[in-house]
Design an enzyme around this catalytic site. Structure first.
Site, short mmCIF file in Angstrom:
data_model
loop_
_atom_site.label_atom_id
_atom_site.label_comp_id
_atom_site.label_asym_id
_atom_site.label_seq_id
_atom_site.Cartn_x
_atom_site.Cartn_y
_atom_site.Cartn_z
N LYS A 119 0.48 -1.00 -0.08
CA LYS A 119 0.25 0.13 0.03
C LYS A 119 0.93 1.01 -0.33
CE LYS A 119 -4.17 2.12 2.95
NZ LYS A 119 -4.73 1.68 4.16
N SER B 151 -9.99 2.05 2.61
CA SER B 151 -8.87 2.79 1.71
C SER B 151 -7.55 1.86 1.25
CB SER B 151 -8.29 3.61 2.53
OG SER B 151 -7.51 3.18 3.58
N SER C 160 -10.21 0.22 7.52
CA SER C 160 -9.83 -0.13 6.12
C SER C 160 -8.65 -1.44 5.01
CB SER C 160 -8.77 1.04 5.92
OG SER C 160 -9.15 2.15 5.44
#
Lengths: 95, 484
Positions: free
Chosen positions: B76, B151, B175
């Site tokens: 990420k 997210s 997330s």
């Protein structure tokens, strides 16, 4: 609590954000809706409840006071938008 | 190769059926072929990946072996990677090249993983649909007109589409678990402090935690083993040895007490999602678990409390972006205040600004007690609900998300509706507990997640129960048709 655009501009100033008048109007509506939603928590009696700031009641660990970092100023300053002679450049602060 | 589990990939590398360079090339080819549709990567690091892979092959030739040696991974874009842009999905950090690696990145590399690239995400991890990214929305591999959740939506889409076998994610309020649920993956958020936050761009420091998105509990277990453990560079990292997560797999469910949260099966839950989750709970019972009812009476207040605590911490953490030391800087500032204000207004997107302003407001003089202090008190009540439940049961179950993946464009103009995506997940972050989402079926062709919540440091039990469930079901083996 409903926020007025004037209140939003004050909050934006505290947060060092530049908002246009039109934006302030829109944010006032959105933030007021969010605050109204947040205020659901007022229905709960929290008398005598100790506030909780952290998932564990940890104490701050301390390390030995020795130098562990090397001087990497140039590498770190490579990300700065403006540097001169190893210093960060900003608009004039003192006349 | 892209349909194999991490352990199957490891076995194939061990038997020299293919090298890590060949495996990595295969995944890079898939990224090139499919990611123009999905937009799951912000930066693809092909050269680094091939160099990492060659090094892994070399290490294997030298006699080294471990479950992740030569396995590709996507990180990420919230994890700092030395020499590679770390944008956090924001214009603010569009040109930021981290001068060091996050501990998570470092530990994966020490284990021999291969970095394919940096995945897309909601800006500063603020969002539940991956629509707030400066780099554009991510598409869900199960239906390209829908969101992958957020997210960690880029990581979720990449793994679900077979562009990476595993990916890192982070959580502040759901997330990892919510995108895992919306894309048919297994996603684990460990106990607060179990995995180092060093080098992870900060959002809300008392809630943030790194974790894994993968296709099975077994793959998560193999990955978690690499990153769990104390890190002196993160003062909130817990000094307690990591458990043997792969070793914990394989135990049966007899004697395991599982509590069903009755408050999480009411209003707001898509009835089809609810029915599938109830069927999954029946499966757990058939596998030997004892099912009990538990109550989390303050569960519904998790989102209101979260939207005080998280923005408050964010408004403080994000004050570091001032246009001087790094990050976006506005052109031709006339004075310092102008420099700060315009740099921040141009660098941050709408949702980030909303949260900074909410946080600034709830911390400001005159409002602190009514909002921030009150939220901290209710946070303790939410935490106490979990503690009471864990006196009765070993695990808690419910739905991960109230609904399946929604169309791109939806909820963007209604922040409160977007916040409610995390209604079942954010209480876990407030209490610092570990939890995972595992695939539990499909509603109208879209994946549904089963939410398993554990007591502090019981990642071993979460993974072993999810693994047992996955041995008896095949939801986690389904692949989106367009990406076979």
């Amino acid at each position: 609590m409903a926020l007025e655009p004037g209140g939003i501009l004050h909050i934006a100033h505290l947060a060092r954000l530049h908002l246009l008048e039109d934006d302030a109007e829109r944010y006032a509506g959105e933030l007021s809706a969010i605050l109204a939603f947040i205020e659901q928590m007022n229905a709960v009696d929290t008398g005598g409840v100790t506030p909780m700031a952290h998932p564990f009641e940890m104490t701050q660990p301390l390390r030995a006071d020795i130098v562990t970092e090397q001087d990497r100023r140039e590498e770190y300053q490579a990300n700065a938008p403006a540097v001169r002679d190893g210093l960060y450049v900003v608009p004039k602060v003192i006349e | 190769m892209h349909t194999l589990s991490v352990s199957a990939l490891g076995n194939a590398l061990r038997r020299k059926e293919f090298s890590s360079v060949e495996l990595t090339t295969h995944f890079l080819d898939r990224v090139a072929a499919y990611d123009t549709t999905l937009n799951s990567f912000i930066t693809v690091t092909g050269d680094i990946a091939l160099a990492d892979a060659a090094r892994a092959d070399e290490r294997r030739r030298a006699g080294e072996d471990n479950p992740l040696l030569g396995i590709p991974i996507a990180h990420k874009d919230i994890f700092c990677t030395r020499g590679v842009r770390t944008s956090c999905g924001s214009r603010m950090l569009d040109t930021f090249i981290a001068p060091y690696d996050a501990t998570v990145v470092d530990r994966f590399r020490a284990n021999g993983t291969v970095m394919l690239g940096k995945t897309n995400m909601d800006e500063f991890a603020m969002g539940s649909s991956n629509q707030t990214s400066w780099y554009g929305p991510v598409r869900n591999p199960w239906d390209a007109d829908r969101v992958p959740g957020g997210s960690s939506g880029g990581s979720a889409a990449a793994v679900a589409a077979g562009l990476a076998p595993i990916a890192t994610g982070t959580e502040t309020g759901g997330s990892i678990r919510q995108p895992a649920a919306l894309t048919g993956l297994t996603g684990l958020k460990p106990t607060y402090g179990r995995v180092s936050r060093f080098g992870m761009v900060a959002f809300a420091s008392s809630l943030d935690q790194a974790g894994i998105l993968a296709r099975s509990a077994e793959d998560v277990a193999l990955s978690l083993g690499a990153i769990a453990g104390h890190d002196p560079a993160d003062s909130t990292s817990v000094d307690r040895p990591a458990d043997d997560y792969p070793g914990a797999l394989g135990s049966d469910l007899s004697g395991v007490r599982i509590g069903v949260v009755k408050e999480q099966f009411g209003e707001g839950l898509d009835p089809v999602v609810g029915k599938l989750v109830e069927e999954a709970i029946d499966d757990l019972e058939r596998l030997g678990a004892t099912i009990l009812d538990v109550s989390l009476p303050n569960s519904a207040l998790s989102i209101p409390v979260y939207y005080v605590v998280a923005p408050a911490e964010a408004s403080s953490n994000l004050s570091r972006y001032e246009g001087v030391r790094f990050g976006h800087r506005a052109a031709h500032p006339v004075d310092m205040e102008d420099l700060y204000k315009r740099s921040r207004s141009e660098g941050f997107g709408d949702e980030v600004k909303r949260r900074i302003m909410i946080g600034t407001y709830v911390l400001s003089a005159g409002y602190y007690d009514a909002y921030y202090l009150k939220a901290q008190q209710v946070r303790r009540l939410i935490c106490a609900d979990f503690a009471r439940a864990f006196d009765q049961v070993d695990l808690i179950v419910g739905p991960t998300s109230p609904f399946t993946a929604f169309p791109i464009g939806e909820k963007l103009d209604d922040p409160v509706a977007m916040y409610l995506c995390d209604i079942y997940t954010s209480g876990i972050n407030l209490a610092g507990l570990p939890a995972l989402s595992a695939p539990a079926g499909f509603a109208r062709g879209l994946p549904v997640g089963l939410h398993l919540m554990g007591n502090h440091f019981r990642e071993d039990l979460l993974l072993s129960v999810a693994h047992r469930y996955q041995q008896a079901t095949d939801w986690h083996t389904r692949r989106p048709a367009r990406f076979t």
